[in-house]
Design an enzyme around this catalytic site. Structure first.
Site, PDB file in Angstrom:
ATOM      1  N   ASP A  38      -2.155   1.783  -7.587  1.00 21.59           N
ATOM      2  CA  ASP A  38      -0.948   1.726  -6.776  1.00 21.59           C
ATOM      3  C   ASP A  38       0.200   1.133  -7.632  1.00 21.59           C
ATOM      4  O   ASP A  38       0.837   1.839  -8.267  1.00 21.59           O
ATOM      5  CB  ASP A  38      -0.799   0.794  -5.626  1.00 21.59           C
ATOM      6  CG  ASP A  38      -1.405   1.007  -4.616  1.00 21.59           C
ATOM      7  OD1 ASP A  38      -0.359   1.666  -3.340  1.00 21.59           O
ATOM      8  OD2 ASP A  38      -2.617   0.931  -4.643  1.00 21.59           O
TER       9      ASP A  38
ATOM     10  N   GLU B 250       2.173   5.247  -0.278  1.00 23.47           N
ATOM     11  CA  GLU B 250       1.383   6.535   0.235  1.00 23.47           C
ATOM     12  C   GLU B 250       2.588   7.346  -0.608  1.00 23.47           C
ATOM     13  O   GLU B 250       3.600   7.435  -0.916  1.00 23.47           O
ATOM     14  CB  GLU B 250       1.781   6.778   2.006  1.00 23.47           C
ATOM     15  CG  GLU B 250       0.643   5.466   2.371  1.00 23.47           C
ATOM     16  CD  GLU B 250      -0.139   5.656   2.718  1.00 23.47           C
ATOM     17  OE1 GLU B 250      -0.608   7.137   2.581  1.00 23.47           O
ATOM     18  OE2 GLU B 250      -1.141   5.006   2.839  1.00 23.47           O
TER      19      GLU B 250
ATOM     20  N   ASP C  64      -1.135   0.789   7.402  1.00 21.22           N
ATOM     21  CA  ASP C  64      -2.175   0.110   6.587  1.00 21.22           C
ATOM     22  C   ASP C  64      -2.003  -1.245   5.715  1.00 21.22           C
ATOM     23  O   ASP C  64      -2.748  -1.514   5.947  1.00 21.22           O
ATOM     24  CB  ASP C  64      -2.652   1.502   5.306  1.00 21.22           C
ATOM     25  CG  ASP C  64      -3.533   2.513   5.447  1.00 21.22           C
ATOM     26  OD1 ASP C  64      -3.641   2.717   6.536  1.00 21.22           O
ATOM     27  OD2 ASP C  64      -3.079   4.319   4.650  1.00 21.22           O
TER      28      ASP C  64
ATOM     29  N   ASP D  28       0.543  -1.095  -0.167  1.00 25.60           N
ATOM     30  CA  ASP D  28      -0.125  -0.024  -0.102  1.00 25.60           C
ATOM     31  C   ASP D  28       0.807   1.187  -0.005  1.00 25.60           C
ATOM     32  O   ASP D  28       1.667   1.672   1.115  1.00 25.60           O
ATOM     33  CB  ASP D  28      -0.680   0.047   1.174  1.00 25.60           C
ATOM     34  CG  ASP D  28      -1.891   1.007   0.809  1.00 25.60           C
ATOM     35  OD1 ASP D  28      -2.613   0.848   0.475  1.00 25.60           O
ATOM     36  OD2 ASP D  28      -2.056   2.077   1.951  1.00 25.60           O
TER      37      ASP D  28
ATOM     38  N   HIS E 105      -3.561   5.553   6.717  1.00 27.01           N
ATOM     39  CA  HIS E 105      -2.615   6.580   5.719  1.00 27.01           C
ATOM     40  C   HIS E 105      -0.833   6.612   6.341  1.00 27.01           C
ATOM     41  O   HIS E 105      -0.256   7.441   5.711  1.00 27.01           O
ATOM     42  CB  HIS E 105      -3.540   7.982   5.805  1.00 27.01           C
ATOM     43  CG  HIS E 105      -4.683   7.796   4.777  1.00 27.01           C
ATOM     44  ND1 HIS E 105      -4.625   7.575   3.513  1.00 27.01           N
ATOM     45  CD2 HIS E 105      -5.453   8.726   5.514  1.00 27.01           C
ATOM     46  CE1 HIS E 105      -5.869   7.141   3.670  1.00 27.01           C
ATOM     47  NE2 HIS E 105      -6.735   8.435   4.168  1.00 27.01           N
TER      48      HIS E 105
END
Length: 399
Positions: free
Chosen positions: A296, A197, A358, A195, A353
């Site tokens: 992503d 960011e 996450d 995941d 986040h």
């Protein structure tokens, strides 16, 4: 019996609790009043008002009615119960208090333990039964040390640091045998949950490696990423806005490295786990990335590769969108991680986040789905002849 036990416990149990003992931190009051609650399953419970949020609760032995010489153990575990603590004692302890048999109570500071030793006659031969409770370490949630996740923690010998921060990424991701009951055979050996960011440039690159056969966490990879096309002032503003509110902006500045270096280290990591060979290139071997959405890999990774003046690595060509698997398996839509967790009854751990948190929470959703019998398969693949085009393999999918 209940009233007699209450009086006996009040007389014999409160007397040893001195102010010095109480000041050690287990009970936050100089006096304790014991109130007897209704027995549950043959084990009376006692509430200690004003005790701190982490308390001890007795877990009975497998066969409580067959306690016998020479020794049997009862284990205390810490549980969260708001303003109150509960202590549950088995009947041998009750009988010991009522009969006047010797016992002792000690409260130990750190890690907090409650030791209760009783002695009571258990047979005509006057054998002595010693029942001792051994405190388990607290299972309270602790944030990950984000230096450790990147291999840069220098305080592994500091007890205060180890008490404050978690240094085991799989602590909240452990599974038990019961969860494997409906686990089905998968087409892959490993899942790499990711995941990312960062909206302008990638700021964080976290991956959790999960064994598809056991659902166990095998390893994790985590790096903070230094933007390559932004001024230092803009980076500072960006990081303050993104990570400042989570209190991890300092560790980001201390550890972030350019995206190219992150990819080089990541390739060494997947090669170490024999998921990919640099010399051969190509896709992952018996493994696939799992994401919560297509953004992503469909959008962000290609954008970042272009900004970093590098080719798109071949192992980023296909992935599993957990949203699509969720939709087709449960026959209901879930627009994001939080919705899936809510519907599956999984509480959020860590900070939403923060990429590594996450990723761990998505891993928990993945484990839950696998335990329910879901089969994961590739949901999206980039066309080799046109990297700009992505083929979505599920007709019923989240758009």
């Amino acid at each position: 019996m209940i009233h007699g036990f209450n009086r006996a416990l009040h007389h014999r149990f409160l007397s040893p609790l001195t102010t010095e003992t109480l000041e050690r931190g287990f009970v936050g009051s100089s006096r304790v009043r014991v109130g007897l609650l209704s027995p549950t399953g043959g084990y009376p419970s006692f509430h200690f008002p004003r005790a701190e949020q982490e308390c001890c609760c007795l877990l009975p032995p497998p066969s409580p009615r067959k306690l016998g010489p020479p020794q049997s153990e009862m284990v205390f575990a810490r549980v969260s119960s708001g303003r109150y603590s509960s202590l549950c004692f088995s009947f041998p302890f009750v009988e010991s208090v009522l009969s006047g048999a010797p016992f002792s109570l000690s409260l130990l500071p750190s890690p907090r333990r409650l030791n209760v030793t009783t002695a009571t006659a258990v047979s005509a031969s006057a054998s002595i039964l010693h029942v001792e409770s051994v405190g388990l370490k607290s299972e309270r949630w602790k944030p990950l040390c984000l230096y450790y996740t990147q291999g840069k923690c220098t305080k592994m010998d500091d007890p205060m640091h180890l008490e404050k921060f978690n240094h085991n990424c799989s602590t909240e991701l452990q599974v038990n045998a019961a969860q494997l009951k409906h686990l089905r055979s998968q087409h892959l050996d490993y899942f790499l949950v990711l995941d990312l960011e960062g909206k302008i440039e990638i700021l964080e690159f976290p991956v959790v490696m999960v064994d598809a056969k056991t659902m166990d966490v095998v390893d994790f990879f985590h790096r903070f990423v230094q933007p390559s096309k932004m001024s230092q002032q803009r980076i500072n503003e960006y990081i303050e806005g993104k990570y400042g509110k989570l209190g991890v902006d300092r560790v980001w500045h201390d550890t972030a490295i350019p995206f190219k270096e992150v990819i080089q280290q990541f390739e060494s990591w997947i090669a170490h786990h024999r998921l990919w060979e640099r010399e051969l290139g190509g896709p992952l071997h018996r493994a696939a990335f799992v994401t919560c959405g297509n953004w992503d890999f469909k959008t962000k990774v290609p954008q970042q590769c272009k900004v970093s003046s590098m080719r798109l690595p071949p192992y980023f060509m296909e992935w599993i969108n957990l949203k699509d698997i969720y939709l087709n398996f449960y026959q209901r839509r879930a627009p994001g991680m939080m919705t899936m967790m809510k519907e599956l009854g999984i509480p959020l751990l860590g900070s939403h986040h923060l990429g590594i948190d996450d990723t761990k929470n998505i891993t928990r959703v993945l484990q839950h789905m696998l335990a329910d019998g879901a089969i994961l398969q590739i949901t999206a693949r980039r066309r080799a002849d046109s990297l700009e085009n992505v083929e979505f393999l599920f007709k019923n999918r989240i758009r």
